[in-house]
Design a protein around this motif. Structure first.
Motif, PDB file in Angstrom:
ATOM      1  N   ILE A  35       0.698  -0.968   0.040  1.00  0.00           N
ATOM      2  CA  ILE A  35       0.141   0.059  -0.078  1.00  0.00           C
ATOM      3  C   ILE A  35       0.962   1.321   0.105  1.00  0.00           C
ATOM      4  N   TYR A  36       1.907   1.175   0.673  1.00  0.00           N
ATOM      5  CA  TYR A  36       2.786   2.418   0.768  1.00  0.00           C
ATOM      6  C   TYR A  36       3.234   2.924  -0.622  1.00  0.00           C
ATOM      7  N   LEU A  37       3.619   1.697  -1.287  1.00  0.00           N
ATOM      8  CA  LEU A  37       4.150   1.688  -2.559  1.00  0.00           C
ATOM      9  C   LEU A  37       3.100   2.340  -3.633  1.00  0.00           C
ATOM     10  N   LYS A  38       2.051   1.389  -3.718  1.00  0.00           N
ATOM     11  CA  LYS A  38       0.925   2.093  -4.450  1.00  0.00           C
ATOM     12  C   LYS A  38       0.536   3.449  -4.374  1.00  0.00           C
TER      13      LYS A  38
END
Lengths: 231, 417
Positions: free
Chosen positions: A10-13
């Protein structure tokens, strides 16, 4: 005990989406800059033609016995107005553009030259036509010059009253890409902005509306609307 | 040309954009549903009501507890009179006399604060579960029936109902209602990732054994509810936000009261995080340490610096400049307007800023929609104005509150020297 997790995916997205939105905004800005440069470029072509045309008109007038200067003077004033409006726009665009745009710099040079060309033409036409106008050279700065904005507003206001009887030529005193600015600056010994040159008289710093009226009005030989209350 | 203030505003924009996108992704991936559970047996529950000068509200609060859909013999109510100077104690005594079939206790103490009051109740509480209810709040009948089944999961140490605004009357209260609902929606999402950072005073229900093990509530704390939540997180307990039951609280009516409340909250937040600062950016605490706690801590600083600068640059400065310009021509704006209308073209709009602003508004509108939907609140006509104010002025309001907090901290520091 809660098993702690780090939601790496989620951090990356979220990072990708955020950057995407940010870059989309920047791309839109760059696209807009391009469109703006195109429009101003077109104005610039028209402006050059207009200049050639009016120069010819004056030349032709000089050959005639009976002179009808008034109409040509009106056109001259209109041209200068348009020039001025586009210049203001161009400068807004330059302050808004995210990256330095060489296209804008070129356009600005063209406009600086045009202002000076029109100023020279106006001086000559005044002799030719013996017409009641006052010319103002206005040196301003776009950086940290709150008084310049006010001076600009005052000049716009006066133009609205005097129309073709007042010609304003504005020059960005900070614009170092065009050598002629430096020449004019040293000729008039410009040290600060705003500075106004009203028919060869120099006024440094902000001049209020009433002060400026007091300077301009005595130059008119005839009765002029707007000068009624000025002695 | 890119200026320093622009970089500052853009980076804080990205900070908030990133966080919002992050929680939206959590929303789309995990949803916001409560786990269904049916209460099979009825454990003993203690509800503590700390009260200080609450003669106007305490009866309503106590009544709402006595009206709970829960067996009387499993419910214990402890009112702690925190040295009230009004008729609070008298009112509670009268209720005790009238409702002999209920287990109601009244404890009294000199005025020494909410933390001490709750601890006093905690020390004598019989219940397996311990709930607190501020004396200005009321609960719905089904509260315990919704809350208690969640404790089946042995890791759960606290369960929170939706904290809603009771009968908002002033525009400030409507604004707070809007804010509460949006925050609740976020809190539910945070609950999904075990990231709840505060179990607020109104009817947060705790597993008593856990609170006792942690040594009870902090006695003298600006925000003891925030502090206990931090400690629960520190020892890796689970905190669950529910959407299915409500507690109603009365938010401040006037700006002064509101300012004082927030000043206390925000100071409490900053001081308590500093006390547990080893949790900040600590991967041992997963998402809570990495994204949630840093956000809670940094929010105020960023809001103050970014929103304030943005507001100064885009509203105050242009207004002052515009005023000076108009003053210079004696407010004969005809020439300026003519000039503007003659020269305006669609290309003059700064599309980058326009785009970012549009994205922001789209996000907030979507957020408001979700918030009202999932907290089961209807959108009334009067709410629209509050929503618009929320969208445009809320960040500014928060930045003013935080400025007050920072000012107090700085002045206090200087006084201590």
């Amino acid at each position: 005990m809660v098993i702690r997790k780090i939601s790496k995916k989620i951090y990356l997205k979220a990072l990708i989406i955020t950057i995407f939105i940010f870059i989309l905004g920047l791309i839109l800005g760059i696209f807009l800059s391009g469109e703006r440069a195109k429009t101003i470029g077109e104005f610039s072509r028209v402006q050059k033609l207009d200049y050639d045309s009016i120069q010819l008109q004056f030349l032709y007038l000089g050959t005639l016995e009976e002179q009808n200067c008034l109409a040509v003077m009106k056109t001259l004033e209109e041209n200068i107005n348009t020039l001025n409006n586009v210049r203001v726009k161009l400068e807004d665009y330059i302050t808004q553009s995210v990256r330095d745009n060489s296209e804008f710099t070129l356009l600005k040079r063209e406009y600086v030259l045009a202002e000076i060309r029109y100023w020279l033409l106006a001086q000559r036409s005044k002799e030719l036509c013996d017409i009641d106008t006052v010319s103002i050279f206005y040196f301003y700065s776009n950086e940290d010059c709150q008084n310049c904005k006010i001076q600009g507003t005052i000049l716009t206001y006066l133009k609205d009253i005097f129309e073709e009887k007042l010609l304003v030529f504005s020059l960005d005193a900070d614009f170092d890409k065009e050598p002629i600015i430096d020449i004019l600056k040293s000729a008039y010994d410009i040290k600060e902005t705003p500075t106004l040159i009203v028919e060869n008289r120099k006024f440094e710093g902000l001049i209020t509306r009433d002060e400026l009226l007091g300077v301009i009005c005595p130059y008119y030989k005839t009765k002029v609307k707007g000068c009624e209350n000025v002695r | 040309m890119v200026t320093t203030s622009m970089i500052l505003v853009w980076s804080s924009y990205l900070f908030f954009l990133y966080l919002t996108v992050f929680w939206f992704l959590v929303f789309f991936e995990k949803g916001v549903k409560d786990k269904d559970g049916v209460l099979e047996k009825f454990p003993h529950v203690t509800v503590a009501v700390p009260a200080y000068n609450e003669e106007e509200n305490v009866k309503e609060t106590v009544d709402s507890i006595l009206n709970l859909d829960y067996p009387k013999d499993k419910l214990e109510l402890i009112v702690v009179n925190d040295g009230s100077k009004d008729r609070t104690e008298e009112i509670v005594r009268r209720i005790i006399n009238n409702k002999k079939d209920f287990d109601i206790k009244l404890l009294s103490q000199e005025n020494c604060g909410k933390g001490v009051a709750i601890n006093k109740a905690l020390s004598v509480a019989k219940g397996e579960f311990f709930a607190t209810l501020d004396a200005d709040s009321t609960i719905k009948e089904d509260a315990l029936r919704k809350i208690l089944p969640v404790f089946v999961d042995q890791e759960v140490a606290a369960v929170l109902p939706l904290m809603k605004v009771k009968n908002p009357k002033t525009i400030l209260q409507r604004l707070q209602r809007c804010e509460y609902l949006v925050n609740l929606f976020f809190k539910k999402l945070m609950s999904n990732l075990d990231c709840v950072h505060v179990a607020p005073g109104p009817f947060s229900t705790y597993r008593k054994s856990v609170i006792k093990k942690l040594g009870g509530f902090d006695r003298h704390n600006l925000t003891e509810d925030f502090e206990i939540t931090l400690r629960l997180q520190k020892y890796h307990y689970k905190i669950v936000q529910l959407l299915s039951t409500d507690v109603y609280t009365k938010p401040p009516k006037t700006f002064i009261q509101f300012y004082k409340q927030r000043n206390r909250w925000y100071k409490g937040t900053i001081f308590n995080i500093l006390r547990h600062k080893n949790m900040l950016f600590n991967t041992k605490y997963g998402d809570f340490g990495l994204i949630q706690l840093p956000r809670v801590f940094l929010e105020g600083f960023i809001v103050v610096f970014a929103i304030f600068i943005l507001f100064l640059k885009t509203a105050v400065e242009p207004l002052i400049d515009g005023f000076r310009e108009l003053l210079s021509i004696n407010f004969n704006i005809g020439s300026s307007i003519r000039n503007f209308t003659q020269t305006f073209s669609i290309l003059d709009i700064n599309i980058t800023n326009f785009f970012y602003t549009a994205v922001t508004f789209a996000i907030i509108i979507f957020l408001l929609r979700c918030a009202y939907k999932y907290t089961r609140e209807p959108v009334k006509k009067q709410d629209i104005l509050a929503m618009v104010i929320y969208m445009i002025f809320y960040p500014l309001l928060i930045s003013v509150l935080f400025l007050g907090v920072f000012w107090d901290i700085i002045v206090n520091k200087i006084q201590k020297w």
